[in-house]
Write a protein that holds these residues in place. Structure first.
Motif, PDB file in Angstrom:
ATOM      1  N   ILE A 368      58.621  52.582  51.226  1.00  0.00           N
ATOM      2  CA  ILE A 368      57.591  52.335  50.566  1.00  0.00           C
ATOM      3  C   ILE A 368      56.313  53.166  50.397  1.00  0.00           C
ATOM      4  O   ILE A 368      54.940  52.475  50.304  1.00  0.00           O
ATOM      5  CB  ILE A 368      57.424  52.556  52.585  1.00  0.00           C
ATOM      6  CG1 ILE A 368      58.362  51.463  53.467  1.00  0.00           C
ATOM      7  CG2 ILE A 368      56.109  53.262  53.518  1.00  0.00           C
ATOM      8  CD1 ILE A 368      57.660  50.659  53.944  1.00  0.00           C
ATOM      9  N   ASP A 369      56.435  54.228  50.471  1.00  0.00           N
ATOM     10  CA  ASP A 369      55.496  54.837  49.953  1.00  0.00           C
ATOM     11  C   ASP A 369      54.465  54.068  48.297  1.00  0.00           C
ATOM     12  O   ASP A 369      53.392  54.006  48.133  1.00  0.00           O
ATOM     13  CB  ASP A 369      55.975  56.832  48.787  1.00  0.00           C
ATOM     14  CG  ASP A 369      56.030  57.095  50.228  1.00  0.00           C
ATOM     15  OD1 ASP A 369      55.146  56.513  51.483  1.00  0.00           O
ATOM     16  OD2 ASP A 369      57.064  58.287  50.361  1.00  0.00           O
ATOM     17  N   GLU A 370      55.610  53.552  47.869  1.00  0.00           N
ATOM     18  CA  GLU A 370      55.628  53.259  46.166  1.00  0.00           C
ATOM     19  C   GLU A 370      54.858  51.685  46.591  1.00  0.00           C
ATOM     20  O   GLU A 370      53.745  51.312  45.438  1.00  0.00           O
ATOM     21  CB  GLU A 370      56.148  52.511  45.507  1.00  0.00           C
ATOM     22  CG  GLU A 370      56.704  54.681  44.714  1.00  0.00           C
ATOM     23  CD  GLU A 370      57.803  54.095  43.728  1.00  0.00           C
ATOM     24  OE1 GLU A 370      57.647  52.744  42.802  1.00  0.00           O
ATOM     25  OE2 GLU A 370      58.998  54.800  42.991  1.00  0.00           O
ATOM     26  N   VAL A 371      55.025  51.422  47.568  1.00  0.00           N
ATOM     27  CA  VAL A 371      54.886  50.062  47.521  1.00  0.00           C
ATOM     28  C   VAL A 371      53.198  49.795  48.469  1.00  0.00           C
ATOM     29  O   VAL A 371      52.169  49.438  47.958  1.00  0.00           O
ATOM     30  CB  VAL A 371      55.512  48.504  48.613  1.00  0.00           C
ATOM     31  CG1 VAL A 371      54.979  47.502  49.533  1.00  0.00           C
ATOM     32  CG2 VAL A 371      56.700  48.450  48.022  1.00  0.00           C
ATOM     33  N   TYR A 372      53.134  50.900  49.224  1.00  0.00           N
ATOM     34  CA  TYR A 372      51.371  50.737  50.134  1.00  0.00           C
ATOM     35  C   TYR A 372      50.471  51.593  49.038  1.00  0.00           C
ATOM     36  O   TYR A 372      49.515  50.725  48.598  1.00  0.00           O
ATOM     37  CB  TYR A 372      51.982  51.964  50.725  1.00  0.00           C
ATOM     38  CG  TYR A 372      50.533  52.356  51.560  1.00  0.00           C
ATOM     39  CD1 TYR A 372      50.094  51.271  53.320  1.00  0.00           C
ATOM     40  CD2 TYR A 372      49.372  53.493  51.989  1.00  0.00           C
ATOM     41  CE1 TYR A 372      49.544  51.856  53.944  1.00  0.00           C
ATOM     42  CE2 TYR A 372      48.744  53.400  52.407  1.00  0.00           C
ATOM     43  CZ  TYR A 372      48.503  52.240  53.620  1.00  0.00           C
ATOM     44  OH  TYR A 372      46.994  52.546  54.190  1.00  0.00           O
ATOM     45  N   ALA A 373      51.017  52.848  47.776  1.00  0.00           N
ATOM     46  CA  ALA A 373      50.200  52.880  46.691  1.00  0.00           C
ATOM     47  C   ALA A 373      49.704  52.048  46.107  1.00  0.00           C
ATOM     48  O   ALA A 373      48.142  52.132  45.600  1.00  0.00           O
ATOM     49  CB  ALA A 373      51.176  53.968  46.264  1.00  0.00           C
ATOM     50  N   LYS A 374      50.498  50.987  45.642  1.00  0.00           N
ATOM     51  CA  LYS A 374      49.989  49.770  44.594  1.00  0.00           C
ATOM     52  C   LYS A 374      49.535  49.229  46.163  1.00  0.00           C
ATOM     53  O   LYS A 374      47.973  48.666  44.590  1.00  0.00           O
ATOM     54  CB  LYS A 374      51.192  49.414  44.016  1.00  0.00           C
ATOM     55  CG  LYS A 374      50.784  47.843  42.759  1.00  0.00           C
ATOM     56  CD  LYS A 374      52.893  47.713  42.196  1.00  0.00           C
ATOM     57  CE  LYS A 374      52.082  46.836  40.848  1.00  0.00           C
ATOM     58  NZ  LYS A 374      51.570  47.327  40.083  1.00  0.00           N
ATOM     59  N   LEU A 375      49.505  48.793  46.672  1.00  0.00           N
ATOM     60  CA  LEU A 375      48.074  47.767  47.609  1.00  0.00           C
ATOM     61  C   LEU A 375      47.416  48.214  47.946  1.00  0.00           C
ATOM     62  O   LEU A 375      46.670  47.695  47.769  1.00  0.00           O
ATOM     63  CB  LEU A 375      49.474  47.980  49.260  1.00  0.00           C
ATOM     64  CG  LEU A 375      50.999  46.271  48.547  1.00  0.00           C
ATOM     65  CD1 LEU A 375      51.225  46.160  49.793  1.00  0.00           C
ATOM     66  CD2 LEU A 375      50.011  44.784  47.947  1.00  0.00           C
ATOM     67  N   GLU A 385      51.491  55.003  60.345  1.00  0.00           N
ATOM     68  CA  GLU A 385      50.367  54.078  59.750  1.00  0.00           C
ATOM     69  C   GLU A 385      50.553  52.546  58.188  1.00  0.00           C
ATOM     70  O   GLU A 385      49.753  51.990  58.292  1.00  0.00           O
ATOM     71  CB  GLU A 385      48.920  55.113  59.138  1.00  0.00           C
ATOM     72  CG  GLU A 385      47.258  53.595  58.226  1.00  0.00           C
ATOM     73  CD  GLU A 385      46.967  53.329  59.603  1.00  0.00           C
ATOM     74  OE1 GLU A 385      46.888  52.681  59.192  1.00  0.00           O
ATOM     75  OE2 GLU A 385      47.588  53.622  60.740  1.00  0.00           O
ATOM     76  N   LYS A 386      51.995  53.746  57.784  1.00  0.00           N
ATOM     77  CA  LYS A 386      51.984  52.789  56.610  1.00  0.00           C
ATOM     78  C   LYS A 386      52.779  51.345  56.380  1.00  0.00           C
ATOM     79  O   LYS A 386      52.363  50.424  56.116  1.00  0.00           O
ATOM     80  CB  LYS A 386      52.761  53.623  55.265  1.00  0.00           C
ATOM     81  CG  LYS A 386      52.691  55.119  54.307  1.00  0.00           C
ATOM     82  CD  LYS A 386      52.982  55.482  53.478  1.00  0.00           C
ATOM     83  CE  LYS A 386      52.029  56.677  52.888  1.00  0.00           C
ATOM     84  NZ  LYS A 386      52.414  57.245  51.432  1.00  0.00           N
ATOM     85  N   PHE A 387      53.352  51.812  57.506  1.00  0.00           N
ATOM     86  CA  PHE A 387      54.922  50.523  58.330  1.00  0.00           C
ATOM     87  C   PHE A 387      53.748  49.658  58.793  1.00  0.00           C
ATOM     88  O   PHE A 387      54.007  48.878  58.743  1.00  0.00           O
ATOM     89  CB  PHE A 387      55.675  51.001  58.270  1.00  0.00           C
ATOM     90  CG  PHE A 387      55.949  51.887  60.319  1.00  0.00           C
ATOM     91  CD1 PHE A 387      55.851  51.271  61.209  1.00  0.00           C
ATOM     92  CD2 PHE A 387      56.072  53.109  59.955  1.00  0.00           C
ATOM     93  CE1 PHE A 387      55.701  51.526  62.034  1.00  0.00           C
ATOM     94  CE2 PHE A 387      56.219  53.895  61.226  1.00  0.00           C
ATOM     95  CZ  PHE A 387      55.709  53.068  62.157  1.00  0.00           C
ATOM     96  N   ASN A 400      58.766  42.165  41.700  1.00  0.00           N
ATOM     97  CA  ASN A 400      58.761  41.529  40.367  1.00  0.00           C
ATOM     98  C   ASN A 400      57.912  42.655  39.204  1.00  0.00           C
ATOM     99  O   ASN A 400      57.604  43.499  38.104  1.00  0.00           O
ATOM    100  CB  ASN A 400      59.013  40.596  38.887  1.00  0.00           C
ATOM    101  CG  ASN A 400      60.159  40.010  39.784  1.00  0.00           C
ATOM    102  OD1 ASN A 400      61.000  40.697  38.783  1.00  0.00           O
ATOM    103  ND2 ASN A 400      60.236  39.160  39.580  1.00  0.00           N
ATOM    104  N   ASP A 401      57.395  43.589  40.136  1.00  0.00           N
ATOM    105  CA  ASP A 401      55.989  43.783  39.973  1.00  0.00           C
ATOM    106  C   ASP A 401      56.238  45.820  40.542  1.00  0.00           C
ATOM    107  O   ASP A 401      55.280  46.423  39.961  1.00  0.00           O
ATOM    108  CB  ASP A 401      54.682  43.356  41.320  1.00  0.00           C
ATOM    109  CG  ASP A 401      54.028  42.486  41.207  1.00  0.00           C
ATOM    110  OD1 ASP A 401      54.098  41.743  39.806  1.00  0.00           O
ATOM    111  OD2 ASP A 401      53.318  41.736  41.957  1.00  0.00           O
ATOM    112  N   PHE A 402      57.312  45.751  40.718  1.00  0.00           N
ATOM    113  CA  PHE A 402      58.107  47.073  40.883  1.00  0.00           C
ATOM    114  C   PHE A 402      58.791  47.193  39.562  1.00  0.00           C
ATOM    115  O   PHE A 402      59.768  46.345  38.782  1.00  0.00           O
ATOM    116  CB  PHE A 402      58.181  47.470  42.240  1.00  0.00           C
ATOM    117  CG  PHE A 402      57.241  47.435  43.165  1.00  0.00           C
ATOM    118  CD1 PHE A 402      56.784  47.937  43.152  1.00  0.00           C
ATOM    119  CD2 PHE A 402      57.031  46.299  43.660  1.00  0.00           C
ATOM    120  CE1 PHE A 402      55.532  48.063  43.761  1.00  0.00           C
ATOM    121  CE2 PHE A 402      55.622  45.860  44.660  1.00  0.00           C
ATOM    122  CZ  PHE A 402      55.089  46.960  44.963  1.00  0.00           C
TER     123      PHE A 402
END
Length: 844
Positions: A368-375, A385-387, A400-402
């Motif tokens: 979640i942290d990595e996806v949120y940081a990228k977005l 707040e993230k979820f 594939n972006d990760f």
């Protein structure tokens, strides 16, 4: 009286047969080993008398060499010890096979806990309708796990199955040949099995044991309670599957592995249908019927080998066409064969067993942290707040972006709908989260589905929190309350039929809190979650993460479930069965059928036959709380002892579990070199105590707690609790089972160790205290007095492995002293793990 008769029968058909067939080992085809069978009794006798005299394992083994061999150098001695280990491993297999073959003769169709017994009891009490009502809405689910406690390679397992059959038929010639084959067959995997290997091993049990067992049991229940109006639902007995889906701490389980295992499950059930149909077609050779079934066989063949699509509905439709012709044109001849086939298609669908996905909550948070940081580029955002933001995210995230775990997590979620299309919705319908202790742990998984492109109504998955630590269990009520109030999750539950599965971890709970405290906290958590769920109009299902021994939630399963009162939801009994217990408790049709029945009737009995001993009074509850707290403090002090982890590392086999090539997963969760208690997996933790023959997690603190009350002059209160509460009684008897499998003389030598002597004495004193006070409490003259068959079995197994334990401890002592060939002694320790754990059956 029945106990005495069964004990005598056990002596005749198990003990005596073992003595007779064991003599065949004298001619086993080992190289340079013709006299092992004659030497082994001497090592046993040296061990038995030596430990009684206070000798240590090194003295015992060296005296064995001196008194019974003329071996001079270390290399020769090591070779002999390895050969003895091989010999004992095969003795264990022989005893397993003899005991399994005797199972039908030692258990009756009308035993307590069988379907027949349930019918007779309900008939006498005029409660058959109540039983029928319960059966309409009740089910049992056994979930096979990938936990690495299956030590036999598949080649050995096949020999065991054949040996069991030969022993049943008393075919001495065949037994002799199979024992010779056993002597030539390696017992050790050259390489670690992959998750696919683990899955295929258990799938073979699905095909050759459970397809028939569950089908026949379903028919038996239908016939026993059928009355023309009673409809037995096909989900009454279900199978779950973790190999290939459980990636908690296992880096080798990937999205590709999960997909492949789903395909293997589908292929296996279609092959079972194809074989079953081949048998049916031998009887239904009538015009019209034959053609319909031939066409169905061809469609199944094409689905298996040519990748053609077929659904359970397609199979049922064809079977129903054949059934109509059979009824209308052929006097319904052999109709029961076709009805039986259709029942199995309804039970197993195109999935055979439901493949679960499981991952650790901490890994989820990392994703979640990595996806949120990228977005969004903001890493300091609050977890909630993230979820929340990711759930509202409009566009699909590209996996594939990760890289690595993030990519694989998203790919796993993305392919759920594909697996459901192939295997049906029952093929994969839940995601389990280990180490759950907050709302975010559940909502993070919901967010995964949203960012992978699923619309809310397309998330056909139950999200299952697993509460397993003391902290997690204590927080479970608050977490679920908040979840039930969450608008997004509330709507999700509505779409899932307002049913919530909650998993509770006995293994890690016991490791974390000790035996009594863990069982009480789980019991209490179930009560609170039952009440909360009822208030929220949610049907709650408890899924118990139970292992083999009492220290991991095992022991006498029927007694455990039958002891739960009306304060705990009883919608379904669902539990894990780990590798070793699959073969020992559910390993053949007779045992599997018996144990499925035991689970099913335990749940039905709880609702239909009300028993005051199941419901705790306020006084009993207060007493258990008091005992649990005293016990927890004692166990916590033990964990905090500076020698606790060093003792396991240096004096036990803990460090050797990872070298056994028995399972695909690492033996601990963390990746660092330093061993932390929280990273220890429950299996090597409990197993290491078992190898030491100390079984600490199964009793430590329990006896101390009762002793404290006794010193206050309150032991009568504990006696009343034991007599009045089935729940407490079950805990006491299971703990006594743990102690009966302990043998402290094996490690008497440690009491004089300058580093660990004081710590060993803490363990030994608690064992002695617990043993004495539990015997006083129960009035027994010996441990497991109430279960003579189990007691006799344990006694023989412990006798078989005593020389093995001597060898293992001898090797550990040599390693600790830094003497001789360290590599060879380490191999001795690892090899002796196998036979000891297999002999204990539910040790890990």
């Amino acid at each position: 009286m029945i106990h005495d008769q069964r004990a005598e029968k056990f002596r005749q058909i198990v003990e005596n047969k073992f003595q007779i067939y064991n003599s065949l080992f004298m001619s086993l085809p080992y190289d340079k080993m013709t006299n092992i069978g004659m030497l082994l009794p001497f090592l046993y006798e040296e061990s038995r008398t030596g430990y009684d005299a206070g000798k240590n394992p090194e003295e015992i083994v060296e005296e064995f060499f001196k008194n019974h061999t003329d071996l001079q150098n270390e290399e020769q001695k090591l070779e002999l010890l390895f050969k003895i280990i091989q010999y004992i491993e095969r003795q264990v297999v022989l005893f397993d096979s003899i005991e399994d073959a005797a199972f039908p003769n030692l258990h009756s169709e009308s035993d307590n806990g069988t379907v027949t017994n349930l019918f007779e009891r309900s008939f006498q009490d005029h409660k058959i309708e109540k039983v029928r009502d319960k059966l309409k809405d009740f089910s049992v689910k056994v979930v096979f796990t990938a936990h690495p406690t299956q030590f036999y390679p598949s080649s050995v397992q096949r020999i065991i199955q054949d040996l069991r059959g030969a022993i049943t038929n008393d075919s001495v010639t065949q037994i002799d040949m199979l024992l010779q084959q056993l002597g030539k067959t390696p017992f050790v995997n050259k390489e670690k099995p992959t998750p696919i290997d683990e899955a295929l091993s258990i799938i073979s049990y699905l095909r050759y044991v459970y397809y028939d067992t569950i089908g026949e049991l379903f028919t038996k229940i239908k016939k026993t309670f059928g009355n023309g109006h009673f409809h037995l639902h096909e989900d009454i007995i279900q199978l779950g599957f973790w190999p290939g889906g459980d990636r908690d701490g296992n880096p080798f389980v990937t999205a590709d592995v999960t997909k492949r295992v789903a395909e293997e499950l589908r292929s296996a059930i279609l092959k079972s249908y194809y074989s079953h149909l081949k048998f049916i077609r031998r009887r239904l050779s009538f015009r019209g019927v034959s053609e319909a079934l031939t066409q169905l066989s061809e469609e199944l063949y094409a689905a298996i080998f040519d990748g053609k699509s077929i659904t359970a509905e397609d199979i049922l439709q064809k079977a129903e066409e054949a059934e109509k012709i059979l009824i209308n044109e052929h006097n319904s001849l052999f109709l029961d064969l076709l009805a039986n086939f259709r029942d199995r298609v309804k039970i197993f669908g195109t999935h055979f067993a439901t493949l679960d996905v499981r991952q650790d909550s901490r890994i989820h948070q990392q994703v979640i942290d990595e996806v949120y940081a990228k977005l969004y580029g903001n890493e300091n955002t609050d977890a909630q707040e993230k979820f929340s933001q990711l759930i509202q995210h409009a566009e699909t995230v590209n996996a594939n972006d990760f890289e690595d775990i993030v990519k694989d997590t998203l790919l796993t979620v993305s392919q759920v709908s594909e697996i459901q299309n192939l295997n049906g919705l029952r093929g994969m319908n839940r995601y389990i989260i280990s180490n759950s202790d907050a709302v975010k742990d559940v909502m993070n998984v919901y967010a995964f589905f949203k960012i992978c492109g699923y619309k809310d109504e397309e998330i056909n998955m139950d999200i299952v929190p697993l509460f397993e630590t003391m902290e997690g269990l204590a927080n479970a009520e608050n977490v679920m309350n908040e979840l039930y109030q969450n608008p997004v999750y509330k709507k999700h539950l509505e779409r899932r039929g307002n049913q919530q599965t909650i998993m509770l971890g006995f293994s890690d709970g016991t490791k974390d809190g000790g035996y009594l405290k863990a069982n009480w906290e789980i019991y209490k958590a179930k009560e609170l979650l039952t009440k909360l769920s009822e208030q929220s109009n949610i049907k709650v299902v408890f899924f118990d993460g139970r292992g083999g021994p009492p220290a991991r939630g095992g022991g006498k399963t029927h007694d455990f479930y039958a002891s739960q009162g009306k304060t705990i939801a009883n919608n379904k009994i669902e539990l894990t069965i780990q590798g070793q217990t699959i073969t020992s408790i559910f390993g053949n049709k007779e045992q599997a059928k018996y144990n499925f029945e035991q689970l099913l009737t335990a749940g039905v009995e709880n609702d239909v036959f009300k028993n005051a001993k199941k419901d705790l009074t306020e006084k009993e509850r207060e007493l258990i709380i008091e005992l649990a707290e005293i016990s927890y403090k004692k166990y916590s002090d033990l964990k905090a002892h500076p020698m606790f982890v060093p003792y396991l590392q240096e004096m036990s086999t803990l460090e050797y579990y990872g070298k056994t090539n028995i399972g695909s997963r690492p033996s601990k969760r963390g990746s660092g070199n330093e061993l932390k208690f929280e990273d220890l997996r429950a299996i090597p933790f409990v197993g290491s105590w078992s190898q030491l023959k100390q079984n600490v997690p199964g009793f430590f603190g329990f006896g101390y707690a009762m002793q404290q009350l006794k010193e206050q002059g309150r032991f009568d209160e504990v006696r009343e609790l034991y007599k009045g509460s089935d729940f407490f009684k079950t805990l006491v008897l299971n703990s006594m089972m743990s102690m009966n499998k302990s043998y402290f003389p094996l490690t008497y030598y440690i009491k004089n160790n300058p580093k660990f002597g004081a710590f060993w004495n803490v363990l030994f004193n608690e064992y002695e205290l617990s043993r004495e006070i539990m015997l006083e409490l129960t009035g027994f003259a010996m441990l497991q007095e109430e279960d003579p068959l189990s007691r006799k079995s344990v006694k023989i197994r412990e006798k078989i492995v005593l020389p093995l334990l001597s060898i293992q401890q001898y090797a550990l002592m040599k390693i600790q002293k830094g003497e001789g060939n360290k590599e060879a002694y380490e191999k001795l320790v690892t090899r002796s793990l196998f036979g000891n754990i297999n002999a204990s059956r539910n040790s890990a």
